[in-house]
Design a protein around this motif. Structure first.
Motif, short mmCIF file in Angstrom:
data_model
loop_
_atom_site.label_atom_id
_atom_site.label_comp_id
_atom_site.label_asym_id
_atom_site.label_seq_id
_atom_site.Cartn_x
_atom_site.Cartn_y
_atom_site.Cartn_z
N GLY A 32 55.27 -10.20 28.38
CA GLY A 32 55.83 -8.95 28.89
C GLY A 32 57.31 -8.98 29.17
O GLY A 32 57.91 -7.94 29.44
N ASP A 33 57.92 -10.16 29.11
CA ASP A 33 59.35 -10.25 29.43
C ASP A 33 60.21 -9.50 28.42
O ASP A 33 59.97 -9.55 27.21
N THR A 34 61.22 -8.82 28.95
CA THR A 34 62.26 -8.20 28.14
C THR A 34 63.47 -9.12 28.11
O THR A 34 63.51 -10.15 28.80
N ASP A 50 61.55 -5.10 24.58
CA ASP A 50 62.63 -4.11 24.66
C ASP A 50 62.40 -3.03 23.60
O ASP A 50 62.50 -1.83 23.86
N GLY A 51 62.10 -3.51 22.38
CA GLY A 51 61.89 -2.59 21.28
C GLY A 51 60.67 -1.71 21.47
O GLY A 51 60.71 -0.50 21.20
N LEU A 52 59.58 -2.30 21.94
CA LEU A 52 58.35 -1.54 22.16
C LEU A 52 58.55 -0.46 23.22
O LEU A 52 57.84 0.55 23.22
N ARG A 53 59.50 -0.67 24.11
CA ARG A 53 59.79 0.32 25.16
C ARG A 53 60.93 1.26 24.75
O ARG A 53 61.34 2.11 25.54
N PRO A 69 67.72 0.92 24.28
CA PRO A 69 68.85 1.07 23.36
C PRO A 69 69.27 -0.27 22.75
O PRO A 69 69.36 -1.28 23.48
N PRO A 70 69.52 -0.31 21.46
CA PRO A 70 69.97 -1.56 20.83
C PRO A 70 71.21 -2.15 21.48
O PRO A 70 71.37 -3.38 21.51
N THR A 71 72.11 -1.30 22.00
CA THR A 71 73.31 -1.83 22.66
C THR A 71 72.96 -2.63 23.91
O THR A 71 73.58 -3.66 24.19
N LEU A 72 71.94 -2.17 24.64
CA LEU A 72 71.49 -2.90 25.84
C LEU A 72 70.90 -4.25 25.46
O LEU A 72 71.22 -5.28 26.07
#
Length: 199
Positions: free
Chosen positions: A65-67, A95-98, A101-104
């Motif tokens: 679950g870690d981002t 991150d992607g599944l949620r 933003p790619p910049t983040l």
């Protein structure tokens, strides 16, 4: 007797000098999702590397679950505790599944790599790919994040192992995202080959 002790000491020093600590900073793809941790590929990796002549202690610091943000927050404590020589960064899928933003994601991964380098460890980034149902524009932008980070920070980028097994239904869980226990030994072998040049 003295000569024997000297030889033994020399052998011990030489073994110690060639041993390394590899830390895996990842999510469920490395944490052993829904299986005993000893079955996960990361737990099998040390033996695979040993068979290839590398004495490597593997620390699996992955949490399901870690981002990338979670990994960034945990990293300072992990570096202080384990003092790894090499860190494999396997983060970004959540991150992607949620839909982050790619910049983040880029900024988080760059900070992770910079912290690793500041600790005198070597960083390696794993490429991550999103399922196509997230739309071509987002999945393309997401995919490009990892090469961009590797290029900007001058670190190795290794392939996404899941791409090699996603087409084998018997190796993928019903969620279509996580490898089954039956795939773990193959992943460990694959990852050992990918990591070998950097150890």
């Amino acid at each position: 007797m003295i000569r024997r002790l000297s030889l033994l000491l020399l052998l011990l020093c030489s073994t110690s000098a060639t041993s390394q600590t590899l830390m895996i900073l990842g999510d469920s793809l490395s944490a052993g999702y829904q299986m005993p941790i000893e079955q996960a590929w990361a737990s099998l990796l040390s033996q695979q590397l040993s068979e290839k002549g590398k004495n490597v202690t593997v620390i699996n610091a992955s949490i399901s679950g870690d981002t990338s943000g979670n990994g960034l927050a945990r990293l300072p404590g992990l570096l202080t505790k384990h003092h790894p020589d090499v860190v494999l960064v396997e983060l970004g899928a959540n991150d992607g599944l949620r839909g982050f933003p790619p910049t983040l994601i880029t900024n988080n991964l760059r900070q992770i790599v910079q912290q690793i380098q500041s600790s005198d460890a070597k960083a390696i980034v794993m490429q991550i790919r999103m399922p196509p149902n997230y739309g071509k524009r987002y999945t393309t932008m997401f995919y490009e994040v990892f090469a961009k980070v590797a290029q900007q920070e001058k670190v190795p980028l290794i392939p996404f192992y899941l791409e090699q097994i996603i087409t084998k239904p018997e190796w993928i869980m019903p969620d279509g995202l996580h490898p089954r226990p039956e795939a773990q030994s193959w992943i460990a072998h694959y990852m050992a080959n990918e990591l070998l040049p950097y150890l």
